[in-house]
Design an enzyme around this catalytic site. Structure first.
Site, PDB file in Angstrom:
ATOM      1  N   SER A   1     -22.235  -9.490  23.884  1.00 19.15           N
ATOM      2  CA  SER A   1     -21.584 -10.773  23.622  1.00 19.15           C
ATOM      3  C   SER A   1     -22.010 -11.868  24.589  1.00 19.15           C
ATOM      4  O   SER A   1     -21.617 -13.023  24.432  1.00 19.15           O
ATOM      5  CB  SER A   1     -20.066 -10.613  23.671  1.00 19.15           C
ATOM      6  OG  SER A   1     -19.651 -10.180  24.949  1.00 19.15           O
TER       7      SER A   1
ATOM      8  N   LYS B   1     -10.393 -12.976  25.608  1.00 21.05           N
ATOM      9  CA  LYS B   1     -11.398 -13.948  26.052  1.00 21.05           C
ATOM     10  C   LYS B   1     -10.842 -15.374  26.015  1.00 21.05           C
ATOM     11  O   LYS B   1     -11.093 -16.180  26.926  1.00 21.05           O
ATOM     12  CB  LYS B   1     -12.645 -13.833  25.175  1.00 21.05           C
ATOM     13  CG  LYS B   1     -13.407 -12.537  25.380  1.00 21.05           C
ATOM     14  CD  LYS B   1     -14.623 -12.446  24.482  1.00 21.05           C
ATOM     15  CE  LYS B   1     -15.400 -11.147  24.733  1.00 21.05           C
ATOM     16  NZ  LYS B   1     -16.582 -11.010  23.872  1.00 21.05           N
TER      17      LYS B   1
END
Length: 810
Positions: A716, A759
Site C-alpha cells: 500500500s 489509516k
C-alpha cells in the site's frame, strides 16, 4: 558345570549301588575319577572291539554307567565279559545315527574295562565301565557282528615345570570355587580333587565334569599335552565360575526381594489389624469405595465410565507402595473432576444483552450488532453448531472485555487462556500418562477449574502461537475450534473423548496474517478498529477515570479531570488505536493526586490542560508534517500495523551515479517490489511527467522510509513511493496536508487496500486534511464514523496521474 552322579560315587565306595543309568545313546550322567588299577596293570591288545557311544565322551580314570540298547553293543559286551578283556569307547560324530560305521565315529577314544553288569528284568543291559587309557584307531578290521579295529595306545607323559605347577594350583582353586557354588555336589568330589596329583589325570577328571559340548570334550580327549589341556580347562572353568557367581548373586537378590515382600505383607496385615482395633478401617478400601462413588456421581459417558472402572479395578490390586498406584490414582481424580454433565442454563435476553454491551463498551456498533445476532441464533436454536468468533483488532480496543460481556449476557462462566508464545502441542492436548508428571492440556485443566462444560472460553493471542520440535499448537487447535469435530476432543492424558461442542470459543488476535489458513478458516472474523478522538474521550469519562479513581482510593470530589485535559492527553501524550496508554496516563495523574492527599498538602485537585505539563512532562507527540514535506522528495503515506494505523514518511534523494535505485528503512520484499515498480513507471513515462530521461544515466536514487528500526512491509506504500520520486525529479515539494495510500501497478493503476478506518484515524491524529485513497475503496467510506470523516477531504485516485495532481498540482 558339576552334576552329581550317585552311581559313580557308589562304585568308588564299593557299594556297587546303581542309582542312575544313562543310555549309551543319550548319556547325561556325571563321570568321576576313581582310584583303581592303572594302565600299567593291563596288557593292551593290538585289536579291540569298538563300542560307539553318543552324547558322551569317556576319559581315562573315570567311571561311567552305560545303558546298552543296540544289538551290536550287547553282543560286544557279552563276548568280552567272560574273558575280562578291554574294549574301546569312542564317541559318535552324529549322535542321531542308529547303526554307526567306521566313518561315523572319531579316531581317538578311551580303552575301558567292565566293573559291573546289571541285567534288568525287561531285558535291558546296564554296565558300569572304567576308563583306562587313550588310544588311536589305526585301521578298522571288522564291522560285523560289531566293530573291531587295530589301535595304538597313547602314552601321555608330562614334564613338570614351575609354570605347570602354578597352572595346577590355579585350576584346583577355580574348580573348588565352582564346586562350592554348584548345587548337589558331594563332599567326596572336593576330596578327590585335592588328591589327584598327576596333571593329565587332573585334566581328564575336570574335563569329564565340565559342562561343555561333546565336540569340545572330544577336542580335550585328543589333546595329548596335559599343560595345554589344563589351560583350556582353566578358561572353561573361569567362564563357568562367572556364570555361577552371577546366578548366585541373582538368586540372592530374588531371595532378598521375596523376603522383603513377605515382610511387607506381614506388616500390612498387622497394620490392618491395628487399624481395625482403632476403628480406622482399611484406608485402601475406603479410597476404592470413595472413587467408585465419585465415578458414578460424575455421570460420564458409558465408554468413559467403563474405562474408569477398569482402572479402578487395577488400582485395587496394586500395592500402595507401587509407583503405578499414584499414577492411576491421579488419573482417576482427573476423570472424576471433569464436568462431564454439569453445565449452566443459558438465559439469553437480547434486550438485557444489549444493555450489558452498551454499559460495558462505548461505540463498536457493528461489533455489538454481530454479537446480538449471534446470541439471537443461540436462543432460537440452543443445540445448533454455532460458529467460532474471532475478534481481530489493535491492542487495547476491548477484545477481552467483550468476551466477558458475552459471558454475563448468557449467564455463563468465563475462561481465558493466553496462547502467546506457547510452542508445545502438549499445552493443548496434554501429555501421555507414560511420562512422569503428566497432566491434561490447558483446555481440560481450565474446564476442571470452571466446573462447567459450557463456559465462554477465550483463546487470547492466536496470532502469537509459536512452533518448534515439540509440535505445532496451532494444528492441535484445529480439532478444538471445529464445530464438526470438537464433540469428541481427545486429550492425550485422558485418552477418552470429551464433548466440547457446548463450549463457546472466542479467539482474539491483533492481525490475521500469522494465523495458519486452516485455523483461520474455522473462525468468523469480527474486526474491532481503533477508536476516534471523540470515542476515546467518552471511554475515558465513562470507564477509565472512574476505574482509576477506585483503584487509587480516590473519590470524584477529590480529583476532577477536565475534558480539555483528556483531549490533550489523547492528542499530545498518547497516539494509539486503543485506550491502554490513555488509561496508564490517567493512572499517572491519579498517583500524583494521591501522593499530594497522602502528604496532606492538598485535599482535592482539578486537572486541566494547563496542569498536564507539570504532571506528565512535555508533549510526547507533535505534528511534523510541515517540516517533513517542506522539501521535494518527501511525501506522507499511511500504514496499517497490528497496533493500528500510522503515518509513514517516504523520502527520496538523488546523487551522481549510474541510475541505480537503493531502498532502506527495514522494509520487506513486497515494499521493495512496490518501489521498483514505481521507479519503472517513472522511467517509462519520463517525458509525459516532464522529466529529463538523460538524468537516469547520470544519477543514483535513494528511497528511505524513516524509523529504520521498525519492520515495514506491504504494497500500500506504492503510490507514496511513486509520488516521492516524481516530487524529487520535478523538484516540486508535496502538499504538507496530503497523505496517501494504495498499491500501484506498472500500468499506473491504483489498487485497493485494507485497514481503511485505522489509516484515516492515523491521518486525522497527525493533522492531515486531505487523504488520497484508491477509487475502489470509495464504497468503504460509508462504514467510517462521521467524526473520523469530519473536516477531511478524500480524493479517490484511479491512476497514478490522479495522485500526482492531488499531491503536486498540475
Amino acid at each position: 558345570m558339576y552334576r552329581s552322579n550317585e552311581a559313580s560315587m557308589s562304585v568308588m565306595q564299593d557299594k556297587m549301588r546303581l542309582v542312575e543309568i544313562v543310555d549309551v545313546d543319550s548319556f547325561s550322567g556325571m563321570d568321576k575319577d576313581v582310584s583303581g588299577p592303572g594302565k600299567e596293570d593291563f596288557r593292551f591288545p593290538d585289536h579291540i572291539g569298538i563300542l560307539p557311544i553318543r552324547s558322551a565322551v569317556a576319559y581315562p580314570g573315570t567311571v561311567m554307567p552305560l545303558a546298552i540298547g543296540r544289538e551290536k553293543s550287547r553282543q560286544l559286551i557279552d563276548d568280552m565279559i567272560p574273558h575280562e578283556t578291554i574294549f574301546g569307547l569312542v564317541a559318535q560324530i552324529d549322535p542321531d545315527i542308529e547303526d554307526p560305521g567306521p566313518d561315523d565315529i572319531y579316531r581317538v577314544g578311551t580303552a575301558a574295562s567292565v566293573l559291573k553288569v546289571i541285567r534288568m528284568p525287561q531285558g535291558s543291559l546296564n554296565v558300569i565301565v572304567h576308563g583306562i587309557a587313550r588310544f588311536e584307531i589305526i585301521k578298522f578290521t571288522e564291522t560285523k557282528p560289531y566293530l573291531k579295529a587295530r589301535v595304538r595306545m597313547i602314552d601321555v607323559k608330562t614334564r613338570r615345570t614351575k609354570k605347570l605347577q602354578a597352572l595346577i594350583v590355579n585350576v584346583r582353586d577355580i574348580a573348588g570355587r565352582v564346586m562350592a557354588l554348584s548345587p548337589n555336589v558331594p563332599e567326596e568330589a572336593s576330596i578327590l580333587l585335592d588328591n589327584i596329583d598327576d596333571p593329565s589325570a587332573l585334566a581328564d577328571f575336570l574335563a569329564a565334569t565340565l559342562n561343555i559340548s561333546n565336540a569340545e570334550k572330544q577336542e580335550l580327549l585328543e589333546e595329548y599335552d596335559a599343560r595345554k589341556r589344563l589351560e583350556k580347562i582353566s578358561l572353561a572353568l573361569a567362564n563357568q565360575l562367572e556364570v555361577l557367581e552371577l546366578s548366585h548373586k541373582i538368586q540372592g537378590e530374588i531371595r532378598d526381594s521375596i523376603d522383603k515382600s513377605q515382610r511387607e505383607y506381614y506388616l500390612q496385615e498387622e497394620l490392618k489389624a491395628i487399624q481395625a482395633e482403632l476403628g480406622q478401617g482399611d484406608r485402601r478400601t475406603e479410597e476404592i469405595t470413595e472413587l467408585r462413588a465419585r465415578i458414578k456421581k460424575a455421570k460420564m459417558p458409558d465408554k468413559v465410565e467403563a474405562e474408569a472402572v477398569r482402572e479402578l479395578d487395577r488400582l485395587s490390586r496394586i500395592p500402595l507402595a507401587s509407583p503405578e498406584y499414584g499414577v492411576i490414582r491421579t488419573y482417576l481424580d482427573w476423570v472424576c473432576q471433569l464436568p462431564w454433565a454439569r453445565q449452566t442454563d443459558d438465559s439469553i435476553d437480547i434486550a438485557k444483552a444489549e444493555r450489558i454491551l452498551n454499559r460495558d463498551h462505548y461505540g463498536l456498533v457493528k461489533v455489538k450488532k454481530r454479537i446480538l445476532e449471534f446470541l439471537a441464533v443461540r436462543k432460537l436454536n440452543p443445540t445448533g453448531k454455532s460458529p467460532i468468533l474471532c475478534f481481530v483488532g489493535p491492542p487495547g480496543v476491548g477484545k477481552t472485555s467483550l468476551g466477558q460481556s458475552i459471558a454475563r449476557a448468557m449467564h455463563r462462566k468465563f475462561i481465558r487462556i493466553s496462547l502467546g508464545g506457547i510452542r508445545d502441542e502438549a499445552d493443548i492436548r496434554g501429555h501421555r500418562r507414560t511420562y512422569i508428571g503428566a497432566l491434561p492440556g490447558r483446555i481440560l485443566q481450565e474446564l476442571r477449574k470452571c466446573s462447567y462444560k459450557n463456559p465462554v472460553f477465550m483463546l487470547d493471542e492466536l496470532d502469537k502461537i509459536g512452533q518448534d520440535f515439540r509440535g505445532d499448537p496451532a494444528s492441535a487447535l484445529l480439532e478444538v475450534l471445529d464445530p464438526e469435530q470438537n464433540n469428541s476432543f481427545t486429550d492425550h492424558y485422558l485418552d477418552q473423548p470429551f464433548d466440547l461442542s457446548n463450549v463457546m470459543f472466542i479467539g482474539t488476535a491483533n492481525y490475521t496474517e500469522p494465523i495458519p489458513p486452516a485455523l483461520l478458516d474455522r473462525m468468523e472474523i469480527i474486526e474491532l478498529p481503533g477508536y476516534t478522538e471523540k470515542e476515546k474521550l467518552q471511554i475515558a469519562k465513562r470507564y477509565l477515570i472512574r476505574r482509576q479513581l477506585k483503584e487509587h482510593g480516590l473519590s470524584k470530589s477529590q480529583l476532577t479531570i477536565k475534558d480539555d485535559a483528556v483531549a490533550a492527553i489523547i492528542n499530545s501524550y498518547t497516539r494509539e488505536a486503543g485506550v491502554r496508554n490513555l488509561e496508564r496516563t490517567i493512572a499517572s495523574i491519579c498517583r500524583n493526586t494521591a501522593t499530594k492527599i497522602a502528604r496532606q498538602t492538598a485535599r482535592r485537585a482539578t486537572v486541566g490542560k494547563g496542569q498536564l505539563a507539570a504532571i506528565l512532562g512535555p508533549h510526547k507527540f507533535a505534528s511534523e508534517i510541515a517540516l517533513r514535506t517542506a522539501t521535494p522528495g518527501v511525501v506522507t503515506g499511511l500504514a496499517y500495523t497490528p497496533e493500528g494505523g500510522e503515518i509513514l514518511f517516504v523520502e527520496s534523494v538523488s546523487m551522481p551515479g549510474k541510475g541505480k535505485l537503493m531502498l532502506t528503512g527495514h522494509i520487506g520484499e513486497v515494499m521493495k517490489e512496490s518501489a521498483q515498480a514505481a521507479f519503472s513507471i517513472i522511467k517509462s513515462s519520463a517525458r509525459q511527467l516532464n522529466i529529463d530521461p538523460d538524468q537516469f544515466a547520470k544519477c543514483d536514487y535513494h528511497v528511505h522510509v524513516p524509523a529504520g528500526a521498525v519492520p515495514k512491509d506491504g504494497p500500500s506504500a506504492g503510490v507514496a513511493m511513486f509520488a516521492s520520486l516524481v516530487s524529487l525529479l520535478q523538484k516540486k515539494p508535496a502538499r504538507p496536508d496530503v497523505a496517501m495510500t494504495g498499491e500501484i501497478t506498472l500500468k499506473g493503476l491504483v489498487l485497493p487496500i485494507g485497514g481503511l478506518k485505522e489509516k484515516i484515524l492515523a491521518a486525522k491524529r497527525a493533522g492531515i486534511k486531505t487523504v488520497i485513497l484508491p477509487a475502489r475503496n470509495k464504497k468503504d467510506i460509508a462504514e467510517i464514523p462521521k467524526e473520523a470523516k469530519s473536516k477531511m477531504t478524500f480524493i479517490f485516485a484511479k491512476k497514478a496521474a490522479d495522485v500526482l495532481k492531488a499531491t503536486l498540482g498540475e
